[in-house]
Design an enzyme around this catalytic site. Sequence first.
Site, PDB file in Angstrom:
ATOM      1  N   ILE A  31      18.588  45.772  40.583  1.00  0.00           N
ATOM      2  CA  ILE A  31      18.951  47.194  40.485  1.00  0.00           C
ATOM      3  C   ILE A  31      20.054  47.397  39.459  1.00  0.00           C
ATOM      4  CG2 ILE A  31      19.883  49.178  41.723  1.00  0.00           C
ATOM      5  CD1 ILE A  31      18.698  48.058  44.282  1.00  0.00           C
ATOM      6  N   GLY A  34      26.800  43.548  36.729  1.00  0.00           N
ATOM      7  CA  GLY A  34      28.078  43.714  36.050  1.00  0.00           C
ATOM      8  C   GLY A  34      28.871  42.430  36.142  1.00  0.00           C
ATOM      9  N   GLY A  35      30.098  42.456  35.600  1.00  0.00           N
ATOM     10  CA  GLY A  35      30.918  41.261  35.603  1.00  0.00           C
ATOM     11  C   GLY A  35      31.325  40.810  36.987  1.00  0.00           C
ATOM     12  N   MET A  36      31.245  41.719  37.977  1.00  0.00           N
ATOM     13  CA  MET A  36      31.680  41.374  39.326  1.00  0.00           C
ATOM     14  C   MET A  36      30.518  41.100  40.271  1.00  0.00           C
ATOM     15  SD  MET A  36      34.929  41.485  38.978  1.00  0.00           S
ATOM     16  CE  MET A  36      35.507  41.490  40.662  1.00  0.00           C
ATOM     17  N   GLY A  37      29.277  41.023  39.759  1.00  0.00           N
ATOM     18  CA  GLY A  37      28.163  40.695  40.622  1.00  0.00           C
ATOM     19  C   GLY A  37      26.899  41.433  40.228  1.00  0.00           C
ATOM     20  N   VAL A  39      23.225  43.567  42.067  1.00  0.00           N
ATOM     21  CA  VAL A  39      22.608  44.175  43.242  1.00  0.00           C
ATOM     22  C   VAL A  39      21.091  44.150  43.053  1.00  0.00           C
ATOM     23  CG1 VAL A  39      22.434  46.236  44.681  1.00  0.00           C
ATOM     24  CG2 VAL A  39      24.603  45.671  43.580  1.00  0.00           C
ATOM     25  N   LYS A  54      23.649  42.392  47.474  1.00  0.00           N
ATOM     26  CA  LYS A  54      24.661  42.229  46.429  1.00  0.00           C
ATOM     27  C   LYS A  54      25.205  40.816  46.483  1.00  0.00           C
ATOM     28  CE  LYS A  54      28.935  44.091  44.465  1.00  0.00           C
ATOM     29  NZ  LYS A  54      29.919  45.177  44.491  1.00  0.00           N
ATOM     30  N   ASP A 147      38.307  55.293  46.648  1.00  0.00           N
ATOM     31  CA  ASP A 147      37.705  55.607  45.345  1.00  0.00           C
ATOM     32  C   ASP A 147      36.593  56.642  45.507  1.00  0.00           C
ATOM     33  OD1 ASP A 147      37.580  55.391  42.597  1.00  0.00           O
ATOM     34  OD2 ASP A 147      36.127  53.760  42.616  1.00  0.00           O
TER      35      ASP A 147
END
Length: 555
Positions: A31, A34-37, A39, A54, A147
Amino acid sequence: MSDLPETAGFVAPEPAELAPLFPGYEIQGLIATGGMGAVYLAVQKSLDREVALKILPMEFSSDAAFCAGFEAEAKAMGRLNHPNLIGVYDFGEANGMLYIIMEYVPGESLYHAAYGTRIDPGEVIRLVTAICNGLAHAHANGIIHRDIKPSNILLDINAQPKIGDFGLARPIERKIEEGEEIFGTPHYTAPEVVNSPQSVDYRADIFSVGVLLHELLTAKLPADDPRPPSLIARCDLRFDAIVRRATQPLPAARYSSAAEITKELQAIAASTVRTGPHAPGGPTARGAAVPRRPGSRPVVSVRKKSSNSALILFLLLAAVAGVAAMYYYKDALTTIALPPVVPQAKILEPRDPTSDNQVENLLPADRSSPPAEELPSPAEASPPEEAPPTAVSTEPKYDVQALYDRARIIMQDRAQPAIRTYESNLKANFADFERSLLRQPRRVTQRVDTPLEAIIAEWRAEGEKVPARLGRRLAAIPEIEASHRAHYQRQIGIEDTFNEALIQLSATYILGLQKQIERLESEDDPVAITLIGDEIKRTRNDRGYFPKLILGSRD
């Protein structure tokens, strides 16, 4: 949380690579990444339901503090059970990768569904009430989101909002982790998130809801247009009071709970039902919400002033008239109702910052066509002109500079203990060097043309640092040269210790920027992503850049 390894080179595994690690799931596709994982969309075989899987880069599982925080947050979010919150089903570690399995919402975000357009006040009440209900449930279970913004609100196929992306969420009792206080979102983030991150509580979410309410009503952020919503969008005056109280700079002056906002919004809705959508004081100043078919563009809703047939005829003729129609639509208030959301379909074009609304983009394409008899014949028609290329925006939608400014303030604050130690050690070393020089016999110092006291005063004015080199005559005096060499070496050691502390701090800075890039990937803002990526590269590659940043310079 301790400093994490770099993850900019993270490459999302192919679904086929993950299949053996998750035998209970059929992984259907990627889906987002990104740099943090990354999905993935998957189907849980035992229950035959779609879920979102994720995974995080392997580097995170090697950090014990991060793993502990990840587990605590996953368990806390797993306790949440509310129709306006994305559910968490499971978490764990597979082949060195932390993972979390969540509810899959096959729809778009509120950002993509309504960006740049004023929403019908009745729809705003429905959406924000649902969001507040979800937040109230999270707060009651000790979870702060931190956020809240349109891109983190997903709309399911029935246009029901669900709060997602709890990447910043944390239990109320847990301390802020490395990099968390850097990102957030400028203009949606409460002041205390930046100024006093350790004191943040659920009222930070209340602030964000107030900003969101203002934006949905006016298509503008309070930072861009601080006027009350009623002055911008001609909506119910009671919205002004809600926005004003929710966005108070001091947390104590805001609503004490999200449920209070729900109560006041429902009071506006109830009075609208009693008085009618067009009565004075009703929330819809220019028309009621008009439903539209799934996949179609938003429908512009205009208030009918009379049922008289002559007036209706006049309005129809006016709609055909080119100049009159254009003038009316430029000044009229746009209101839309959010229908069922078509998955993966972007509904609106980006907002034109020079106009008050998006009416021009929503009018029928043939609104200014000339009458048939005025059209030139095929023989007279000139070849169609080639359409000019579409201009590519070079300006980010996200306020990147605000991110940098906030991050610099936070990093400077974090560096204060190291800075104070560094400056104190430099001053002590210089003072000791000064005493050693002044202790030299007068017959030795008389070999120098300039008085020794004046030379030392110049060094002190340049930052109380031992100079790298002495003057030729001073260096020729063995006692002074020996003292200089010893104190200069000590100064190098002080600077090395300080630089090592800054290197560790720069890892936190980079981590915060990486997390912000991950959030922007869902907001279609490649310019901002590129700018932040360049900042990360500069921080990594130029060892002198981050110290200048800490000391207040971006040169």
